[in-house]
Design a protein around this motif. Structure first.
Motif, PDB file in Angstrom:
ATOM      1  N   PRO A  14     -34.625  18.445  27.125  1.00  0.00           N
ATOM      2  CA  PRO A  14     -33.603  17.415  26.871  1.00  0.00           C
ATOM      3  C   PRO A  14     -32.954  17.566  25.490  1.00  0.00           C
ATOM      4  N   ARG A  17     -30.536  20.425  25.600  1.00  0.00           N
ATOM      5  CA  ARG A  17     -29.348  20.056  26.386  1.00  0.00           C
ATOM      6  C   ARG A  17     -28.451  19.109  25.585  1.00  0.00           C
ATOM      7  N   GLU A  18     -29.069  18.236  24.807  1.00  0.00           N
ATOM      8  CA  GLU A  18     -28.260  17.324  23.994  1.00  0.00           C
ATOM      9  C   GLU A  18     -27.366  18.118  23.048  1.00  0.00           C
ATOM     10  N   PHE A  21     -24.596  19.855  25.097  1.00  0.00           N
ATOM     11  CA  PHE A  21     -23.518  18.954  25.516  1.00  0.00           C
ATOM     12  C   PHE A  21     -22.713  18.456  24.321  1.00  0.00           C
ATOM     13  N   MET A  22     -23.396  18.274  23.191  1.00  0.00           N
ATOM     14  CA  MET A  22     -22.701  17.825  21.974  1.00  0.00           C
ATOM     15  C   MET A  22     -21.665  18.874  21.563  1.00  0.00           C
ATOM     16  N   TYR A  25     -18.807  18.753  23.954  1.00  0.00           N
ATOM     17  CA  TYR A  25     -17.962  17.562  23.738  1.00  0.00           C
ATOM     18  C   TYR A  25     -16.992  17.826  22.596  1.00  0.00           C
TER      19      TYR A  25
ATOM     20  N   LEU B  59     -28.981  14.141  34.900  1.00  0.00           N
ATOM     21  CA  LEU B  59     -28.215  14.916  33.917  1.00  0.00           C
ATOM     22  C   LEU B  59     -27.006  14.121  33.428  1.00  0.00           C
ATOM     23  N   GLU B  62     -27.988  11.819  30.752  1.00  0.00           N
ATOM     24  CA  GLU B  62     -28.129  12.508  29.455  1.00  0.00           C
ATOM     25  C   GLU B  62     -26.748  12.708  28.824  1.00  0.00           C
ATOM     26  N   ILE B  63     -25.779  13.105  29.658  1.00  0.00           N
ATOM     27  CA  ILE B  63     -24.425  13.361  29.149  1.00  0.00           C
ATOM     28  C   ILE B  63     -23.792  12.052  28.671  1.00  0.00           C
ATOM     29  N   VAL B  66     -24.884  11.276  25.252  1.00  0.00           N
ATOM     30  CA  VAL B  66     -24.153  12.082  24.263  1.00  0.00           C
ATOM     31  C   VAL B  66     -22.775  11.465  24.022  1.00  0.00           C
ATOM     32  N   ARG B  69     -23.049   8.431  21.845  1.00  0.00           N
ATOM     33  CA  ARG B  69     -23.333   8.781  20.440  1.00  0.00           C
ATOM     34  C   ARG B  69     -22.075   9.258  19.745  1.00  0.00           C
ATOM     35  N   ILE B  70     -21.333  10.131  20.423  1.00  0.00           N
ATOM     36  CA  ILE B  70     -20.124  10.684  19.809  1.00  0.00           C
ATOM     37  C   ILE B  70     -19.078   9.591  19.566  1.00  0.00           C
ATOM     38  N   ARG B  76     -17.597  10.614  13.147  1.00  0.00           N
ATOM     39  CA  ARG B  76     -16.696  11.307  14.077  1.00  0.00           C
ATOM     40  C   ARG B  76     -15.408  10.510  14.319  1.00  0.00           C
ATOM     41  N   TYR B  79     -12.397  12.707  15.144  1.00  0.00           N
ATOM     42  CA  TYR B  79     -12.470  13.239  16.514  1.00  0.00           C
ATOM     43  C   TYR B  79     -11.983  12.178  17.500  1.00  0.00           C
TER      44      TYR B  79
END
Lengths: 185, 90
Positions: A14, A17-18, A21-22, A25, B59, B62-63, B66, B69-70, B76, B79
């Motif tokens: 995990p 993968r973080e 994906f970060m 992104y 999955l 999990e995405i 992310v 967070r972003i 950020r 961004y």
């Protein structure tokens, strides 16, 4: 801005993968967002398409099906364009695709309502088995890795448990099926 | 393994093309005359598809983490502004 090449992807945990994906992104979401915006889509459309594209990119990475000659950003954009065409039933000829974007989407990527409900049911009623089965079949972890992660005495025990879970989940799916014809399409 | 689990393993090997040619022919013949075996094979195929859906849901979660967070990280801001500009009406 960080970029990853296809040879450097670590998607085994995990945490890895973080990071994966970060990076995507940061590098690819603006590109996909620009494409979706140019087609009249919303931020939510871009987010949905991009996240589905990441799932498919992950699956292709896991299968070792990535071309090292195409950048990750171009690959993700190509997947996103195909998803856009499929999701919104757009005419393929109205979306410019170059040869680098000749990607194949998984069959039946968007689940039926019936399948979605079945997965929700299994996530509640058979969670332990679904976790084990997805570790074997979706993440494609080895029996040894799964033995460690799930606390089995040996890789053989983990494999036997996999087949027990397949049997259990198969019988749960049968109990939820209305007719035999549901499974003979 | 007990018999029913061996049958599941054999079905998996058949579906993934891992049986020898004679074993595969035998399996095909059994499927023609055994409706329960045929139904179990179709159910097992369905289970693999459902496990894939389950894996994708995990999955996606999990995405989504992310994404959160972003889009909530003070570092950020530039961004986020870049993304917001894409969807601002002229």
């Amino acid at each position: 801005m960080m970029t990853l090449t296809a040879m450097e992807h670590d998607i085994s945990t995990p945490a890895a993968r973080e990071k994966f994906f970060m990076c995507l992104y940061e590098s690819a979401f603006p590109v996909v967002g620009k494409f979706v915006s140019s087609r009249g889509g919303t931020f939510q459309d871009a987010k949905d398409i991009f996240q589905d594209a990441l799932v498919i990119f992950y699956e292709k990475t896991r299968e070792g099906n990535l071309s090292v000659e195409v950048s990750d950003e171009a690959y993700v954009l190509g997947i996103a364009k195909h998803l856009w065409i499929r999701k919104f039933n757009h005419d393929k000829s109205t979306v410019p695709l170059d040869e680098r974007e000749a990607v194949t989407l998984p069959d039946h990527y968007f689940p039926t309502v019936e399948s979605g409900k079945l997965v929700s049911f299994l996530a509640r009623a058979g969670k332990r088995c679904m976790e084990l089965l997805q570790a074997f079949y979706y993440e494609k972890r080895s029996a040894d890795q799964i033995r460690n992660a799930f606390g089995y005495g040996s890789a053989h025990s983990a494999t036997v448990q996999k087949f027990k879970c397949l049997e259990k989940v198969r019988d749960m799916v049968r109990s939820k099926s209305v007719t035999y014809e549901d499974f003979t399409e | 393994m007990r018999t029913s689990l061996n049958e599941i393993k054999k079905t998996e090997d058949f579906l993934t093309g891992k049986l020898s040619a004679p074993e595969a022919v035998l399996m095909q013949a059994r499927l023609l005359i055994d409706p329960v075996l045929k139904m179990n094979l179709e159910l097992q195929r369905k289970v693999y598809a459902l496990v894939t859906l389950y894996g994708r849901r995990k999955l996606k979660a999990e995405i989504e983490d992310v994404h959160d967070r972003i889009f909530h990280d003070p570092a950020r801001a530039a961004y986020r502004e870049e993304i917001a500009q894409l969807f601002s009406k002229p």
